[in-house]
Design an enzyme around this catalytic site. Structure first.
Site, PDB file in Angstrom:
ATOM      1  N   ARG A 203     -29.007 117.436 -25.895  1.00  0.00           N
ATOM      2  CA  ARG A 203     -29.032 117.147 -27.334  1.00  0.00           C
ATOM      3  C   ARG A 203     -30.333 116.440 -27.643  1.00  0.00           C
ATOM      4  NH1 ARG A 203     -24.665 113.268 -29.993  1.00  0.00           N
ATOM      5  NH2 ARG A 203     -25.748 111.641 -28.832  1.00  0.00           N
TER       6      ARG A 203
ATOM      7  N   ASN B 181     -16.595 112.191 -32.885  1.00  0.00           N
ATOM      8  CA  ASN B 181     -16.776 110.753 -33.153  1.00  0.00           C
ATOM      9  C   ASN B 181     -17.370 110.546 -34.550  1.00  0.00           C
ATOM     10  OD1 ASN B 181     -16.085 110.657 -30.472  1.00  0.00           O
ATOM     11  ND2 ASN B 181     -18.194 110.400 -29.769  1.00  0.00           N
ATOM     12  N   ASP B 182     -18.466 111.249 -34.797  1.00  0.00           N
ATOM     13  CA  ASP B 182     -19.071 111.114 -36.125  1.00  0.00           C
ATOM     14  C   ASP B 182     -18.292 111.896 -37.176  1.00  0.00           C
ATOM     15  OD1 ASP B 182     -21.232 109.293 -35.984  1.00  0.00           O
ATOM     16  OD2 ASP B 182     -22.308 110.726 -34.735  1.00  0.00           O
TER      17      ASP B 182
ATOM     18  N   HIS C 205     -20.859 103.454 -28.785  1.00  0.00           N
ATOM     19  CA  HIS C 205     -21.523 104.059 -27.634  1.00  0.00           C
ATOM     20  C   HIS C 205     -21.381 103.205 -26.376  1.00  0.00           C
ATOM     21  CE1 HIS C 205     -23.228 106.717 -30.674  1.00  0.00           C
ATOM     22  NE2 HIS C 205     -23.144 107.578 -29.681  1.00  0.00           N
TER      23      HIS C 205
ATOM     24  N   ARG D 246     -17.429 103.847 -37.427  1.00  0.00           N
ATOM     25  CA  ARG D 246     -16.921 103.834 -36.048  1.00  0.00           C
ATOM     26  C   ARG D 246     -17.221 102.527 -35.325  1.00  0.00           C
ATOM     27  NH1 ARG D 246     -20.712 108.491 -33.207  1.00  0.00           N
ATOM     28  NH2 ARG D 246     -20.144 107.583 -31.214  1.00  0.00           N
TER      29      ARG D 246
ATOM     30  N   GLU E  85     -20.874 117.629 -36.772  1.00  0.00           N
ATOM     31  CA  GLU E  85     -20.365 116.247 -36.782  1.00  0.00           C
ATOM     32  C   GLU E  85     -20.442 115.626 -38.168  1.00  0.00           C
ATOM     33  OE1 GLU E  85     -22.582 113.740 -34.110  1.00  0.00           O
ATOM     34  OE2 GLU E  85     -24.481 114.718 -34.576  1.00  0.00           O
TER      35      GLU E  85
ATOM     36  N   CYS F 130     -17.405 118.007 -28.105  1.00  0.00           N
ATOM     37  CA  CYS F 130     -18.000 117.057 -27.161  1.00  0.00           C
ATOM     38  C   CYS F 130     -17.748 115.605 -27.569  1.00  0.00           C
ATOM     39  CB  CYS F 130     -19.503 117.302 -27.006  1.00  0.00           C
ATOM     40  SG  CYS F 130     -20.420 117.014 -28.506  1.00  0.00           S
TER      41      CYS F 130
ATOM     42  N   ARG G 107     -26.884 113.097 -23.754  1.00  0.00           N
ATOM     43  CA  ARG G 107     -27.344 112.257 -24.877  1.00  0.00           C
ATOM     44  C   ARG G 107     -28.765 111.793 -24.552  1.00  0.00           C
ATOM     45  NH1 ARG G 107     -21.598 110.663 -25.073  1.00  0.00           N
ATOM     46  NH2 ARG G 107     -20.902 110.730 -27.237  1.00  0.00           N
TER      47      ARG G 107
HETATM   48  C1  PEP Z   1     -20.026 112.638 -31.723  1.00  0.00           C
HETATM   49  O1  PEP Z   1     -20.463 112.163 -32.763  1.00  0.00           O
HETATM   50  O2  PEP Z   1     -18.845 113.009 -31.570  1.00  0.00           O
HETATM   51  C2  PEP Z   1     -20.899 112.776 -30.546  1.00  0.00           C
HETATM   52  C3  PEP Z   1     -20.507 113.440 -29.490  1.00  0.00           C
HETATM   53  O3  PEP Z   1     -22.099 112.165 -30.559  1.00  0.00           O
HETATM   54  P1  PEP Z   1     -22.299 110.570 -30.468  1.00  0.00           P
HETATM   55  O4  PEP Z   1     -20.985 109.971 -30.029  1.00  0.00           O
HETATM   56  O5  PEP Z   1     -23.378 110.328 -29.489  1.00  0.00           O
HETATM   57  O6  PEP Z   1     -22.670 110.199 -31.855  1.00  0.00           O
HETATM   58 MG    MG Z   2     -22.567 111.882 -33.093  1.00  0.00          MG
END
Ligand code: PEP
Ligand code: MG
Length: 537
Positions: A330, A451-452, A187, A462, A428, A499, A294
Site C-alpha cells: 500500500r 477500520n476507516d 494503529h 477510531r 475505506e 484487509c 503498510r
Molecule cells: C483500514 O482502514 O481498514 C486499513 C486496513 O488501513 P489502516 O488501518 O492502516 O488505516
Molecule cells: Mg485505513
C-alpha cells in the site's frame, strides 16, 4: 493485589514484570473531561507519586550533598501540600478540565504571583512552583525516558503509545502493552495484534513508579491487568496461559492445508505487515501472501523520508522472502495518528478527514514518484501488487495511473527490469464503496479497509476511546457497503479482499464467504484461526 480493567486487543495471556514507560515529550492541550471522578483520582495519585519522588530525592540529596542542599526537596514537598494550590486545581478539574492543563494553569498563576512579590526569597519560589507543577504534569502525562531498560521481556505500562513509538521499540523485550489511553482500533493496537502481544488499551491504571518491576498478569480474555498477584492467582493464570499456548500450538496442524469450505469454496488468507521483520511471522503462520504492507511504517520513527534506494531494499527483501507469493504494497498512508514531523504537516483539527494518504501523494508527487519507482524496481524480485489508500473518486485513479505509466516509461528507458504489477485500491471511504461500480472498471482489485470504512460510515473517530462502546463494527450499514463493493467488483472481474481488522473476526467469516469475498488479510496471528473457521463452513 491490584486489579485494573481495560480493553483487550488480543485474546491471550502474558505474565511478567511491569516496566513503567515514560515518554520524552508530549504536547499539553486543554481537553474536556466528562468523568470528573476519575480525573480527580488521577490527579490525587499523581500528587502522591510526586510526594514520594520528592521524598526519595530528599533522602538521596541528604546522603550525598547534605541537609542544606536537600532542604529544597522538602520545601517542594510542602508546597505540594498547599491547600490553596491543590483546591484551585481541583476546582478547574471539576469544571471538566483535564488534570494536566489544570496543573499548568494554576501553577503558572501561582508562579506569576510569587514573581511579583517584593520579598526576594518569595520571588525565588516562583521557579519552584513551576518545578513542582511540571513534576505533577509529567507524572500525569507519563513523561520520562523512552528506552526500555530491562534485560528480560516486560509488560510495558504506558500512558499511551503512538505508532512511531511502538515501531521503534525493541519488540523482543515486550510481552504485552498496557496503556491508559488508546482505542482497540488504533494503529498501536493493530501493531500489538500483529506481534501476537495480548495487550490492553484504555485501562484504568495509574502510571506509578511503585509498579516498576512488580509482577503482573495481562489477561486478554477477561480484559484485566493484575498487579502483584497472590500465589494462587499466579498459578491459576499460568495454567490458563499454558492452555492458550497449547491451543495455539494445536492449530499448527492446519499448516499446509487449504482455506476451503466444506462445499469447496476457496478463500485466500493473506497477512498484514508493517515492516520487513514481520515476514518471518507470515511464513511461520503459513500466510498465503501479503494483503497489506503498510508502507508508511517505513516512514515513521526517523528524521527524513526513506530514499528510493532504502525503500527498494525493503520491498525487495519482502518480495524475495515471500518467494513468489503475492505482496500487496500500500502506498504511503501517512497522516491522522501516523505522523512524521519531517513532512511538515500542519496541525489539523480533524486529521482523519484531512491532508493524508493519497491526498499528500497527489499533492506532493515527488514523494509519490520516489515510492513508485522503488516498488516497480523491486517488482522484478517477486509478485508485487500496489494499492492506493483513501480513494474517493475515479479522477484520483486516473491521475495515479498517469503517474504510474510515466514511472514505468522512465524505468524502461533506464533498462530497469520490472515484473507485472496488479493495481488496486482500498475501499475505506463510504464514497468509494458507493461508487465501487465505477471504480471497478479502473482497477484489478479492491481491498476493503474496514477500520476507516467503519470510522467514516458511523462517524466514529477510531482513536476516540470514549466512543468505543457505541462503535458497532457489525453495523448493517458497513455490512451492506461490503456486500455492495464485492458485487460491484465481481461484475467487472475485479477481485475483492478485506484487509481491515474485521477480516479476522471469525463470527463474520461465514457472512464474508457467503458474500463472495476472494481474500481476507489479517495479522499473522489470525491466519490459522481463520483457516479453521473457513474449513468449518
Ligand atoms: C483500514 O482502514 O481498514 C486499513 C486496513 O488501513 P489502516 O488501518 O492502516 O488505516
Ligand atoms: Mg485505513
Amino acid at each position: 493485589m491490584v486489579k485494573c480493567t481495560g480493553k483487550s486487543v488480543l485474546k491471550g495471556i502474558a505474565i511478567g514484570k511491569i516496566y513503567v514507560y515514560r515518554k520524552k515529550e508530549f504536547t499539553l492541550v486543554k481537553t474536556h473531561i466528562d468523568d470528573i471522578e476519575t480525573e480527580l483520582k488521577r490527579f490525587n495519585l499523581a500528587v502522591a507519586e510526586a510526594e514520594r519522588q520528592l521524598e526519595t530525592l530528599y533522602q538521596e540529596a541528604l546522603a550525598s550533598v547534605g541537609e542544606a542542599e536537600a532542604k529544597i526537596f522538602e520545601v517542594h514537598g510542602m508546597m505540594l501540600e498547599d491547600e490553596g494550590y491543590l483546591e484551585d486545581i481541583k476546582s478547574m478539574i471539576k469544571n471538566n478540565c483535564n488534570a494536566e492543563y489544570a496543573v499548568k494553569e494554576v501553577g503558572d498563576t501561582y508562579s506569576q504571583m510569587f514573581a511579583a512579590m517584593d520579598n526576594e526569597y518569595m520571588r525565588a519560589r516562583s521557579v519552584d512552583i513551576l518545578d513542582i507543577s511540571n513534576k505533577v504534569i509529567n507524572i500525569l502525562a507519563g513523561v520520562g525516558d523512552d528506552a526500555i531498560k530491562s534485560e528480560e521481556p516486560v509488560i510495558l505500562l504506558a500512558d499511551d503509545l503512538t505508532p512511531s513509538e511502538t515501531i521503534q521499540m525493541d519488540k523482543d523485550k515486550v510481552l504485552a502493552f498496557v496503556t491508559i489511553h488508546g482505542s482497540a482500533n488504533s494503529h498501536t493496537a493493530i501493531l500489538a495484534r500483529s506481534l501476537n502481544l495480548p495487550s490492553l488499551v484504555s485501562t484504568d491504571v495509574a502510571l506509578l513508579d511503585e509498579y516498576q518491576g512488580k509482577m503482573a498478569i495481562v489477561d486478554g480474555f477477561t480484559e484485566e491487568l493484575i498487579i502483584n498477584p497472590p500465589e494462587e492467582v499466579l498459578q491459576e493464570l499460568t495454567a490458563k496461559r499454558d492452555e492458550w499456548i497449547s491451543e495455539t500450538e494445536s492449530l499448527k496442524k492446519l499448516i499446509g492445508q487449504d482455506n476451503v469450505t466444506t462445499d469447496g469454496r476457496r478463500v485466500n488468507v493473506y497477512c498484514n505487515i508493517g515492516e520487513v521483520a514481520d515476514v518471518e511471522r507470515v511464513l511461520e503462520s503459513d500466510g498465503g501472501g501479503i494483503g497489506l504492507f503498510r508502507s508508511e511504517f517505513l516512514y515513521l520513527g526517523r528524521d527524513n523520508c526513506p530514499t528510493e534506494e532504502e525503500q527498494f531494499e525493503s520491498y525487495k527483501a519482502v518480495l524475495e522472502k515471500m518467494n513468489g507469493k503475492k505482496v500487496i504494497i500500500r502506498t504511503l498512508d501517512i497522516g491522522a495518528d501516523k505522523k512524521a514531523d519531517y513532512l511538515g504537516l500542519e496541525h489539523e483539527d480533524n486529521p482523519a478527514m484531512g491532508y493524508r494518504a493519497i491526498r499528500i501523494c497527489l499533492d506532493q508527487p515527488d514523494i509519490f514518484r520516489t515510492q513508485l519507482r522503488a516498488i516497480y524496481r523491486a517488482s522484478a524480485y517477486g509478485t508485487a501488487a500496489i494499492m492506493f489508500p483513501m480513494i474517493i473518486s475515479v479522477d484520483e485513479i486516473r491521475k495515479i495511473k498517469d503517474i504510474v505509466e510515466d514511472i514505468k516509461r522512465e524505468l524502461a528507458a533506464e533498462d530497469i527490469p520490472m515484473g507485472e504489477v496488479e493495481l488496486g485500491i482500498m475501499i475505506e471511504t463510504p464514497a468509494a464503496a458507493v461508487i465501487s461500480d465505477q471504480l471497478a472498471k479502473e482497477v484489478e482489485f479492491f481491498s476493503i479497509g474496514t477500520n476507516d470504512l467503519t470510522q467514516y460510515t458511523l462517524a466514529i473517530d477510531r482513536q476516540n476511546q470514549r466512543l468505543e462502546s457505541i462503535c458497532d463494527t457489525h453495523h448493517t450499514a458497513i455490512l451492506r457497503l461490503i456486500q455492495m463493493t464485492i458485487e460491484n467488483g465481481h461484475k467487472e472481474n475485479t477481485w475483492v479482499g478485506i484487509c481491515g481488522e474485521l477480516a479476522s473476526d471469525t463470527t463474520l467469516t461465514k457472512t464474508f464467504v457467503d458474500m463472495g469475498v476472494d481474500e481476507l488479510s489479517v495479522s499473522p496471528t489470525y491466519v490459522l484461526p481463520l483457516r479453521k473457521a473457513i474449513r468449518e463452513i
